[in-house]
Write an enzyme that holds these catalytic residues in place. Sequence first.
Site, PDB file in Angstrom:
ATOM      1  N   GLU A 149      42.649  28.409  45.320  1.00 25.78           N
ATOM      2  CA  GLU A 149      43.758  29.366  45.207  1.00 25.78           C
ATOM      3  C   GLU A 149      44.327  29.374  43.780  1.00 25.78           C
ATOM      4  O   GLU A 149      44.643  30.437  43.238  1.00 25.78           O
ATOM      5  CB  GLU A 149      44.830  29.009  46.247  1.00 25.78           C
ATOM      6  CG  GLU A 149      46.091  29.844  46.217  1.00 25.78           C
ATOM      7  CD  GLU A 149      45.887  31.328  46.462  1.00 25.78           C
ATOM      8  OE1 GLU A 149      44.776  31.762  46.792  1.00 25.78           O
ATOM      9  OE2 GLU A 149      46.868  32.079  46.260  1.00 25.78           O
ATOM     10  N   TRP A 155      44.065  54.330  43.596  1.00 25.90           N
ATOM     11  CA  TRP A 155      43.180  53.230  43.211  1.00 25.90           C
ATOM     12  C   TRP A 155      41.785  53.810  43.364  1.00 25.90           C
ATOM     13  O   TRP A 155      41.344  54.089  44.479  1.00 25.90           O
ATOM     14  CB  TRP A 155      43.394  52.036  44.144  1.00 25.90           C
ATOM     15  CG  TRP A 155      42.666  50.800  43.732  1.00 25.90           C
ATOM     16  CD1 TRP A 155      43.106  49.847  42.858  1.00 25.90           C
ATOM     17  CD2 TRP A 155      41.386  50.359  44.200  1.00 25.90           C
ATOM     18  NE1 TRP A 155      42.170  48.852  42.750  1.00 25.90           N
ATOM     19  CE2 TRP A 155      41.101  49.127  43.555  1.00 25.90           C
ATOM     20  CE3 TRP A 155      40.434  50.869  45.091  1.00 25.90           C
ATOM     21  CZ2 TRP A 155      39.922  48.418  43.777  1.00 25.90           C
ATOM     22  CZ3 TRP A 155      39.264  50.162  45.310  1.00 25.90           C
ATOM     23  CH2 TRP A 155      39.025  48.941  44.648  1.00 25.90           C
ATOM     24  N   GLU A 189      43.162  36.281  38.502  1.00 21.55           N
ATOM     25  CA  GLU A 189      43.579  37.650  38.822  1.00 21.55           C
ATOM     26  C   GLU A 189      44.739  38.142  37.967  1.00 21.55           C
ATOM     27  O   GLU A 189      44.832  39.323  37.678  1.00 21.55           O
ATOM     28  CB  GLU A 189      43.859  37.838  40.315  1.00 21.55           C
ATOM     29  CG  GLU A 189      45.058  37.137  40.852  1.00 21.55           C
ATOM     30  CD  GLU A 189      45.252  37.365  42.354  1.00 21.55           C
ATOM     31  OE1 GLU A 189      44.879  38.417  42.857  1.00 21.55           O
ATOM     32  OE2 GLU A 189      45.798  36.461  43.008  1.00 21.55           O
ATOM     33  N   HIS A 247      28.300  17.672  39.935  1.00 17.17           N
ATOM     34  CA  HIS A 247      27.001  18.242  40.318  1.00 17.17           C
ATOM     35  C   HIS A 247      26.747  19.592  39.656  1.00 17.17           C
ATOM     36  O   HIS A 247      26.024  20.424  40.208  1.00 17.17           O
ATOM     37  CB  HIS A 247      26.921  18.367  41.844  1.00 17.17           C
ATOM     38  CG  HIS A 247      27.040  17.052  42.545  1.00 17.17           C
ATOM     39  ND1 HIS A 247      26.029  16.116  42.561  1.00 17.17           N
ATOM     40  CD2 HIS A 247      28.083  16.488  43.191  1.00 17.17           C
ATOM     41  CE1 HIS A 247      26.431  15.036  43.222  1.00 17.17           C
ATOM     42  NE2 HIS A 247      27.681  15.241  43.609  1.00 17.17           N
ATOM     43  N   LYS A 286      44.468  32.645  41.531  1.00 16.50           N
ATOM     44  CA  LYS A 286      45.725  33.149  40.953  1.00 16.50           C
ATOM     45  C   LYS A 286      45.564  33.344  39.457  1.00 16.50           C
ATOM     46  O   LYS A 286      45.930  34.371  38.906  1.00 16.50           O
ATOM     47  CB  LYS A 286      46.889  32.171  41.172  1.00 16.50           C
ATOM     48  CG  LYS A 286      47.497  32.066  42.535  1.00 16.50           C
ATOM     49  CD  LYS A 286      48.364  33.221  42.957  1.00 16.50           C
ATOM     50  CE  LYS A 286      47.524  34.267  43.635  1.00 16.50           C
ATOM     51  NZ  LYS A 286      47.543  34.296  45.075  1.00 16.50           N
ATOM     52  N   CYS A 300      45.565  53.146  48.131  1.00 10.11           N
ATOM     53  CA  CYS A 300      46.384  54.129  47.437  1.00 10.11           C
ATOM     54  C   CYS A 300      47.726  54.207  48.144  1.00 10.11           C
ATOM     55  O   CYS A 300      47.854  53.829  49.299  1.00 10.11           O
ATOM     56  CB  CYS A 300      45.703  55.489  47.480  1.00 10.11           C
ATOM     57  SG  CYS A 300      44.008  55.441  46.908  1.00 10.11           S
ATOM     58  N   ASN A 309      44.128  58.640  51.364  1.00  7.83           N
ATOM     59  CA  ASN A 309      43.805  57.226  51.161  1.00  7.83           C
ATOM     60  C   ASN A 309      42.605  56.928  52.054  1.00  7.83           C
ATOM     61  O   ASN A 309      42.646  57.235  53.244  1.00  7.83           O
ATOM     62  CB  ASN A 309      45.021  56.373  51.578  1.00  7.83           C
ATOM     63  CG  ASN A 309      44.801  54.901  51.304  1.00  7.83           C
ATOM     64  OD1 ASN A 309      43.799  54.513  50.716  1.00  7.83           O
ATOM     65  ND2 ASN A 309      45.735  54.077  51.730  1.00  7.83           N
ATOM     66  N   GLY A 310      41.536  56.370  51.493  1.00 10.58           N
ATOM     67  CA  GLY A 310      40.355  56.069  52.302  1.00 10.58           C
ATOM     68  C   GLY A 310      39.099  56.619  51.652  1.00 10.58           C
ATOM     69  O   GLY A 310      39.115  57.006  50.481  1.00 10.58           O
ATOM     70  N   LYS A 315      47.176  45.926  46.085  1.00 10.55           N
ATOM     71  CA  LYS A 315      47.753  44.949  47.007  1.00 10.55           C
ATOM     72  C   LYS A 315      47.001  44.851  48.329  1.00 10.55           C
ATOM     73  O   LYS A 315      46.762  43.778  48.832  1.00 10.55           O
ATOM     74  CB  LYS A 315      49.217  45.303  47.260  1.00 10.55           C
ATOM     75  CG  LYS A 315      49.954  44.322  48.173  1.00 10.55           C
ATOM     76  CD  LYS A 315      50.161  42.993  47.496  1.00 10.55           C
ATOM     77  CE  LYS A 315      50.861  42.000  48.383  1.00 10.55           C
ATOM     78  NZ  LYS A 315      50.649  40.623  47.930  1.00 10.55           N
ATOM     79  N   ARG A 361      50.188  49.402  45.230  1.00 12.78           N
ATOM     80  CA  ARG A 361      49.025  49.749  46.051  1.00 12.78           C
ATOM     81  C   ARG A 361      47.883  50.335  45.230  1.00 12.78           C
ATOM     82  O   ARG A 361      46.763  50.454  45.710  1.00 12.78           O
ATOM     83  CB  ARG A 361      49.426  50.780  47.111  1.00 12.78           C
ATOM     84  CG  ARG A 361      50.151  50.147  48.256  1.00 12.78           C
ATOM     85  CD  ARG A 361      50.396  51.159  49.325  1.00 12.78           C
ATOM     86  NE  ARG A 361      50.587  50.488  50.584  1.00 12.78           N
ATOM     87  CZ  ARG A 361      49.620  50.286  51.468  1.00 12.78           C
ATOM     88  NH1 ARG A 361      48.408  50.714  51.238  1.00 12.78           N
ATOM     89  NH2 ARG A 361      49.880  49.668  52.585  1.00 12.78           N
TER      90      ARG A 361
HETATM   91  C1  F6R Z   1      45.238  37.395  45.929  1.00 10.39           C
HETATM   92  C2  F6R Z   1      45.453  38.265  47.073  1.00 10.39           C
HETATM   93  C3  F6R Z   1      44.264  38.742  47.815  1.00 10.39           C
HETATM   94  C4  F6R Z   1      44.608  38.925  49.303  1.00 10.39           C
HETATM   95  C5  F6R Z   1      43.424  39.556  50.049  1.00 10.39           C
HETATM   96  C6  F6R Z   1      43.722  39.679  51.536  1.00 10.39           C
HETATM   97  O1  F6R Z   1      46.450  36.984  45.375  1.00 10.39           O
HETATM   98  O2  F6R Z   1      46.567  38.609  47.391  1.00 10.39           O
HETATM   99  O3  F6R Z   1      43.172  37.888  47.652  1.00 10.39           O
HETATM  100  O4  F6R Z   1      44.908  37.680  49.845  1.00 10.39           O
HETATM  101  O5  F6R Z   1      43.165  40.814  49.518  1.00 10.39           O
HETATM  102  O6  F6R Z   1      44.873  40.442  51.762  1.00 10.39           O
HETATM  103  P1  F6R Z   1      45.614  40.425  53.142  1.00 10.39           P
HETATM  104  O7  F6R Z   1      46.220  39.068  53.311  1.00 10.39           O
HETATM  105  O8  F6R Z   1      46.631  41.499  53.053  1.00 10.39           O
HETATM  106  O9  F6R Z   1      44.573  40.685  54.187  1.00 10.39           O
END
Ligand code: F6R
Length: 616
Positions: free
Chosen positions: A489, A74, A496, A512, A493, A2, A100-101, A611, A27
């Site tokens: 990756e 969030w 998400e 497989h 991407k 949050c 937050n938490g 994020k 966030r």
């Molecule tokens: C995907 C993405 C997430 C972060 C993951 C770790 O695009 O950004 O998978 O990589 O939540 O986040 P950090 O690097 O901040 O620990």
Amino acid sequence: MCGIVGYVGKQKAATLIIEGLKRLEYRGYDSAGVAVWQNGHIEVAKKTGRVANLEKEAARHKLTGTTGIGHTRWATHGGVTDANAHPHVSSDGRIALIHNGVIENYASMKKFLAGKGYTFASETDTEVLCNLIAYHYAKEPEVAGENRLLDSVRKTLRHAHGTYGIVVLAVDRPGELVTARKGSPLILGIGDGENLVASDVAAIVSRTQSVVYLKDGEIALLTAGSFSISTLDETDVTPVIDKVTWSISDAEKGDYAHFMEKEIFEQPVALENAMRGRFSEDGSTAQFGGLNITPAEFRQIERFMFCACGTALHACMVTEHQIERFARMPVECDYASEFRYRNSPLFPNTLFFVMSQSGETIDTLAALREAKRKGYKVLAVNNVVGSTIAREADGGIYQHVGPEVGVASTKAFTSQLLIGAMLALYIGRMRDLSFGAGVRMVNALKGAPDLVRKALEQAPHIRAIAKRYAHHTDMLFLGRLSLYPIALEGALKLKEISYIHAEGYPAAEMKHGPIALVSEKCPSVFLAPQGEIFSKILSSMQEIKARKGPIIAVVTEGTELPAGLADEIITIPACEEIVLPIVASIPVQLLSYYIAVERGCDVDKPRNLAKSVTVE
Ligand code: F6R
């Protein structure tokens, strides 16, 4: 997860708080709210959805007060409703709280408070915490020289199990905020005649660049002209004021449609910043200032362990490949969330690394703590200066790529790849990598920004491909060796930000099982650069084509594929193996981005995501 902003000063608090919340929206964006002290009461405006909804709601409330708190949520406890949005106000109307938490023992607190006559309008743990503060506040006597609000918050937090970053406002204490943290980041912004608190520098950098990073277990009292920090057990803390090195324009989109687009195109400069000053004078190896481990100690290391989450884990997987290949040393990689509970046996002389853009990801932090508990030295690769992971690690390497606002990580990822490659070089040069090989690798790494510029030139072509493929519901991403994690990756991407189901696989593994998915409805993105096993990748492509699967092939410039094998071709410039994962990341980022745009998705704020993931 949050976003938190608090303000005390002379300006209209709600205006500044909402401006800050907009910068923190990445966030969490389930709901947003603001509470302001004015005319002897606490006025609250809150609304589900984006901060724009809150802005309209706040206008109706005519918020003129100069002390206030605001939050973007969030959801953890309780659904996405106006009632569950923060700030929460205690049932006696005296305390407002943002949080937050997660408070783990909120159920027993709630039972206790219900017995004392407190009532609850939401399903949240935050409202329970708020009422417990109100309970202590009502009981706490006013003692000269002491702050009753501060003491009540301290008492409450001593009972709280879990994680929190909180800001508290009391109805009979205009011009004061109390804030405290455990496991959730909080930063104090020290201004001129005003003070702020936020979960992220981005929310306060337009007002001040002087900040204090609050530590776990600390509590602060803010007024317009002063701030003081102490611990929950009432020990005074001497604050260290840091200067933020980036400015507000770094956290703005400028002419780009999305932060993600801006951050993709920023990558050449981001890579330059991440490597600046990090090559030895003789140009044969890398050097890092903050490892806090001597070359002699480094030579005692016999293996490496890397832990991270999501995209950062993919960067660790590439690093694993490169350290093994170039430095000939064993590396293990694990999801931080699994490592922390797996109790896996670790070998002596293992050096532990965590990677985290935000430096606040709770699982990565927990893995770091677990490794330290077991007596290992832990180094961190991290972007956000002063983050919890940066502070708790024994040393580390900052990514120096500036704020990454798009929820889908791009520039942070490629800079992690760069740092991983530089680590492979550094370790290799301590072992049996020759001077000449080192010089060649340094030159290759220095050339990475220009190679990425070249790869970005394909953007219009990739955009046209994206238009043709955006209607699909499934996609495969296939790569081998150091590009297998790039395939993972690419799939991450795409899913998400565009909500298309996608899977990443080592290309040869596809036969497989996943090959059962292949049909004209399921395209495959092949990462197929020239190299030792190019012919093997071609065979995998043939197997897909034989089953009518459309193929988007990412190949080295100048490659001639057998006629009719690929439906679409994207080229990347020829490059050394050490930089290949960085260069090959560009087309998968662009493809995912343009597909998501084509599908009308909210690229910077994909559904259900936030994020930085600071809850388990
Ligand atoms: C995907 C993405 C997430 C972060 C993951 C770790 O695009 O950004 O998978 O990589 O939540 O986040 P950090 O690097 O901040 O620990």
